[in-house]
Motif scaffolding. Structure first.
Motif, mmCIF file in Angstrom:
data_model
loop_
_atom_site.group_PDB
_atom_site.id
_atom_site.type_symbol
_atom_site.label_atom_id
_atom_site.label_comp_id
_atom_site.label_asym_id
_atom_site.label_seq_id
_atom_site.Cartn_x
_atom_site.Cartn_y
_atom_site.Cartn_z
ATOM 1 N N ALA A 322 0.852 -1.207 0.000
ATOM 2 C CA ALA A 322 0.000 0.000 0.000
ATOM 3 C C ALA A 322 0.882 1.249 0.000
ATOM 4 C CB ALA A 322 -0.934 -0.011 1.206
ATOM 5 N N ILE A 323 2.006 1.175 0.695
ATOM 6 C CA ILE A 323 2.939 2.321 0.711
ATOM 7 C C ILE A 323 3.585 2.471 -0.677
ATOM 8 C CG2 ILE A 323 5.102 3.212 1.689
ATOM 9 C CD1 ILE A 323 4.282 1.685 4.327
ATOM 10 N N ALA A 324 4.071 1.343 -1.206
ATOM 11 C CA ALA A 324 4.785 1.392 -2.494
ATOM 12 C C ALA A 324 3.874 1.847 -3.635
ATOM 13 C CB ALA A 324 5.364 0.010 -2.806
ATOM 14 N N ASP A 325 2.609 1.456 -3.561
ATOM 15 C CA ASP A 325 1.673 1.785 -4.651
ATOM 16 C C ASP A 325 1.129 3.211 -4.556
ATOM 17 O OD1 ASP A 325 2.028 -0.788 -5.436
ATOM 18 O OD2 ASP A 325 0.091 -1.546 -4.719
ATOM 19 N N SER A 326 1.555 3.962 -3.541
ATOM 20 C CA SER A 326 0.920 5.266 -3.303
ATOM 21 C C SER A 326 1.602 6.411 -4.059
ATOM 22 C CB SER A 326 0.903 5.571 -1.797
ATOM 23 O OG SER A 326 2.207 5.908 -1.347
ATOM 24 N N ASN A 327 2.531 6.094 -4.928
ATOM 25 C CA ASN A 327 3.232 7.143 -5.698
ATOM 26 C C ASN A 327 3.851 8.209 -4.817
ATOM 27 O OD1 ASN A 327 2.990 6.337 -8.359
ATOM 28 N ND2 ASN A 327 0.825 7.021 -8.419
ATOM 29 N N GLY A 328 4.386 7.769 -3.696
ATOM 30 C CA GLY A 328 5.067 8.724 -2.811
ATOM 31 C C GLY A 328 4.153 9.423 -1.827
ATOM 32 N N PHE A 329 2.848 9.127 -1.887
ATOM 33 C CA PHE A 329 1.952 9.757 -0.894
ATOM 34 C C PHE A 329 2.358 9.316 0.508
ATOM 35 C CE2 PHE A 329 -1.874 9.968 1.735
ATOM 36 C CZ PHE A 329 -2.253 11.292 1.522
ATOM 37 N N TYR A 330 2.649 8.016 0.644
ATOM 38 C CA TYR A 330 3.185 7.500 1.912
ATOM 39 C C TYR A 330 4.668 7.185 1.720
ATOM 40 C CZ TYR A 330 -1.751 6.482 2.879
ATOM 41 O OH TYR A 330 -3.099 6.576 3.050
ATOM 42 N N ALA A 331 5.421 7.281 2.807
ATOM 43 C CA ALA A 331 6.839 6.910 2.737
ATOM 44 C C ALA A 331 7.216 6.061 3.937
ATOM 45 C CB ALA A 331 7.702 8.163 2.697
ATOM 46 N N ASN A 332 8.019 5.045 3.643
ATOM 47 C CA ASN A 332 8.642 4.272 4.720
ATOM 48 C C ASN A 332 10.142 4.384 4.473
ATOM 49 O OD1 ASN A 332 10.195 1.640 5.281
ATOM 50 N ND2 ASN A 332 8.462 1.467 6.649
ATOM 51 N N PRO A 333 10.878 4.886 5.467
ATOM 52 C CA PRO A 333 12.281 5.198 5.198
ATOM 53 C C PRO A 333 13.214 3.998 5.190
ATOM 54 C CG PRO A 333 11.727 5.696 7.485
ATOM 55 C CD PRO A 333 10.474 5.201 6.842
ATOM 56 N N VAL A 334 12.714 2.822 5.551
ATOM 57 C CA VAL A 334 13.622 1.706 5.843
ATOM 58 C C VAL A 334 14.057 0.976 4.564
ATOM 59 C CG1 VAL A 334 13.896 -0.437 7.157
ATOM 60 C CG2 VAL A 334 12.534 1.448 8.103
ATOM 61 N N ASP A 335 15.340 0.636 4.525
ATOM 62 C CA ASP A 335 15.908 -0.184 3.456
ATOM 63 C C ASP A 335 15.050 -1.450 3.301
ATOM 64 O OD1 ASP A 335 17.404 -1.986 1.995
ATOM 65 O OD2 ASP A 335 19.166 -1.928 3.309
ATOM 66 N N PRO A 336 14.565 -1.739 2.086
ATOM 67 C CA PRO A 336 13.695 -2.915 1.909
ATOM 68 C C PRO A 336 14.294 -4.205 2.483
ATOM 69 C CG PRO A 336 13.725 -1.609 -0.086
ATOM 70 C CD PRO A 336 14.708 -0.965 0.856
ATOM 71 N N ALA A 337 15.613 -4.283 2.522
ATOM 72 C CA ALA A 337 16.254 -5.508 3.027
ATOM 73 C C ALA A 337 16.136 -5.627 4.547
ATOM 74 C CB ALA A 337 17.723 -5.526 2.627
ATOM 75 N N ALA A 338 15.706 -4.559 5.207
ATOM 76 C CA ALA A 338 15.665 -4.586 6.677
ATOM 77 C C ALA A 338 14.293 -4.173 7.208
ATOM 78 C CB ALA A 338 16.745 -3.653 7.231
ATOM 79 N N ARG A 339 13.281 -4.266 6.356
ATOM 80 C CA ARG A 339 11.952 -3.817 6.793
ATOM 81 C C ARG A 339 11.322 -4.808 7.760
ATOM 82 N NH1 ARG A 339 9.630 -1.175 1.234
ATOM 83 N NH2 ARG A 339 10.698 0.815 1.552
ATOM 84 N N SER A 340 10.848 -4.275 8.840
ATOM 85 C CA SER A 340 10.270 -5.109 9.890
ATOM 86 C C SER A 340 8.946 -5.721 9.459
ATOM 87 C CB SER A 340 10.049 -4.243 11.134
ATOM 88 O OG SER A 340 9.315 -4.959 12.096
ATOM 89 N N LEU A 341 8.757 -6.980 9.835
ATOM 90 C CA LEU A 341 7.453 -7.617 9.620
ATOM 91 C C LEU A 341 6.482 -7.254 10.744
ATOM 92 C CD1 LEU A 341 8.325 -11.285 8.513
ATOM 93 C CD2 LEU A 341 8.017 -9.249 7.099
ATOM 94 N N MET A 342 7.000 -6.633 11.783
ATOM 95 C CA MET A 342 6.190 -6.382 12.990
ATOM 96 C C MET A 342 5.737 -4.932 13.136
ATOM 97 S SD MET A 342 6.103 -9.266 14.831
ATOM 98 C CE MET A 342 5.557 -9.955 13.271
ATOM 99 N N ASN A 343 6.631 -4.013 12.860
ATOM 100 C CA ASN A 343 6.336 -2.601 13.078
ATOM 101 C C ASN A 343 6.614 -1.843 11.790
ATOM 102 O OD1 ASN A 343 8.106 -3.698 15.620
ATOM 103 N ND2 ASN A 343 6.214 -2.744 16.289
ATOM 104 N N VAL A 344 5.567 -1.258 11.215
ATOM 105 C CA VAL A 344 5.727 -0.557 9.938
ATOM 106 C C VAL A 344 5.525 0.945 10.171
ATOM 107 C CG1 VAL A 344 4.975 -0.403 7.545
ATOM 108 C CG2 VAL A 344 4.709 -2.585 8.790
ATOM 109 N N PRO A 345 6.623 1.709 10.267
ATOM 110 C CA PRO A 345 6.453 3.151 10.387
ATOM 111 C C PRO A 345 6.237 3.755 9.003
ATOM 112 C CG PRO A 345 8.767 2.543 10.668
ATOM 113 C CD PRO A 345 8.027 1.302 10.276
ATOM 114 N N PHE A 346 5.373 4.725 8.917
ATOM 115 C CA PHE A 346 5.224 5.422 7.629
ATOM 116 C C PHE A 346 4.764 6.856 7.869
ATOM 117 C CE2 PHE A 346 0.524 4.987 7.216
ATOM 118 C CZ PHE A 346 0.278 3.944 8.098
ATOM 119 N N THR A 347 5.044 7.687 6.890
ATOM 120 C CA THR A 347 4.690 9.102 6.995
ATOM 121 C C THR A 347 3.917 9.514 5.750
ATOM 122 O OG1 THR A 347 6.751 9.713 5.926
ATOM 123 C CG2 THR A 347 6.764 9.703 8.333
#
Ligand code: PMP
Length: 409
Positions: A322-347
């Motif tokens: 949902a973040i990736a498909d938002s054309n930059g409306f949402y952002a998650n700063p974390v390197d895809p290789a280290a993205r948590s399965l438990m806690n997803v921060p987004f702005t």
């Protein structure tokens, strides 16, 4: 009993948002009578029992069937005529409860026999000092890897007792490659945090520390995936995220690391005391351990940690997509290789006001506790084991609708 409609969403603490010059105080928001998940039933979201989707980072959502089982046992535990909360921890009923909890955890994580399972108190934060007190002598060297706020706190305690070397320091968004870590030749242990709850940075494999004693804070991803315990000296976790109620901290400690506490170590902080007394040197957090036991039994029944991990991967993908498909409306700063399965921060990088609106509207739809940690602002969805797929789907649906409505045309 409090109904969902009566439930009051906790007033936010002071928020020092990265984008806001001054801290803002949000007033208490009462979830309106209509603000139930039923209202968002267009998404098919219905957790049942009048409950809402709770994305809190901890204390966090627990499985409904576990809560219901605990509720059935609450007043009269299996015909004993009393609650677990009322009975002696030295009685045969409670001894069976703690023993089964330990046995089931051993099965779940395939814990080798040369490891003790300890049910402790004082939160994971107490482990930050208990570890150096038990594993080092004055002047000893230790290694710390800092990938976020929690591993930094562990380091700060480690510095009080040891010559703590910062072997690697991340940028809160990624994990420095293990090959770049500057480990000390003579360190007593290497400490790292497997999942940074605030930053949403998670290790995807066990770091190779060249035979040194590896210690991991797994507070926010404990039993979220299979783990090779034999690669560790100590694994520890506060229970209140993925396991059970707050009040109990689980430490899995290799035998040879027990019995070396500094002479000045308080008795309650000595692993040996707890190991020798099967976590019952003093009164344990009986109720919390009992609920953890229910969760362990449930996960075993449902196929163990491979199944848990598969679910968690599927759930996390829905939010990250949902973040990736938002054309930059949402952002998650974390390197895809280290993205948590438990806690997803987004702005929502374009507007702090939209973030506030997002959190408020989600609350109205019965999706709560989505506010990011006060140190970083934005949003954070904690999607621990107990968060049902439907909860994640409901959130992703809302994210997409909100973005479609507010994205700059
Ligand atoms: N480590 C991590 C990764 C955490 O997320 C937390 C709590 N949020 C802690 C340690 C501290 O845990 P406790 O509150 O149980 O002391």
């Amino acid at each position: 009993m409090q109904t969902m409609q009566q439930r009051v969403v906790r007033p936010a603490q002071r928020v020092a948002s990265v984008r806001m010059a001054a801290p803002v105080r949000r007033t208490a928001v009462r979830v309106a009578a209509t603000a139930t998940v039923e209202k968002s039933s267009s998404s098919g979201a219905k957790p049942g029992a009048g409950r809402i989707y709770n994305f809190s980072a901890g204390p966090a959502i627990l499985p409904l069937d576990v809560l219901e089982e605990a509720q059935r046992d609450l007043v009269n535990y299996k015909g004993t005529g009393m609650s677990i909360m009322e009975m002696s921890h030295r009685g045969k009923e409670y001894e069976a409860v703690i023993k089964k909890a330990e046995d089931d955890l051993r099965k779940l994580l395939n814990i080798p026999s040369n490891y003790k399972v300890l049910f402790l108190q004082g939160g994971a934060s107490t482990q930050f000092s208990m570890i150096p007190m038990n594993l080092t002598a004055e002047g000893d060297v230790t290694d710390y890897v800092v990938t976020g706020a929690w591993s930094k706190k562990a380091l700060e305690e480690g510095q009080k007792y040891t010559k703590a070397n910062v072997a690697a320091k991340g940028d809160n968004k990624s994990i420095p490659p293990v090959s770049s870590w500057k480990l000390s030749p003579d360190s007593k242990y290497v400490h790292y945090c497997d999942n940074e709850t605030i930053g949403g940075v998670e290790f995807k494999s066990v770091p190779d520390v060249g035979g040194r004693v590896l210690i991991s804070d797994m507070s926010s991803n404990f039993i979220s995936k299979p783990v090779d315990v034999s690669k560790y000296g100590i694994i520890y976790a506060g229970a209140q995220k993925n396991v059970g109620p707050s009040g109990v901290t689980i430490a899995i400690v290799r035998d040879d690391l027990i019995g070396k506490a500094r002479p000045s170590t308080p008795v309650m902080l000595d692993y040996k005391i707890h190991a020798e007394n099967d976590s019952m040197y003093n009164t344990p957090p009986c109720w919390a351990i009992y609920v953890c036991g229910l969760v362990f039994a449930k996960l075993l029944k449902e196929g163990g940690l491979e199944a848990v991990q598969k679910n968690n991967e599927a759930k996390a993908k829905i939010i990250y997509d949902a973040i990736a498909d938002s054309n930059g409306f949402y952002a998650n700063p974390v390197d895809p290789a280290a993205r948590s399965l438990m806690n997803v921060p987004f702005t929502i990088p374009s507007s702090a006001d939209l973030e506030k609106a997002f959190i408020k509207e989600a609350e109205k739809l019965g999706m709560v506790q989505l506010k990011g940690h006060r140190s970083v602002g934005g949003m954070r969805a904690s999607i621990y084991n107990a968060m049902p797929l439907e909860g994640v789907q409901a959130l992703a649906k809302f994210m997409r609708e909100f973005a479609a409505k507010h994205a700059a045309k």
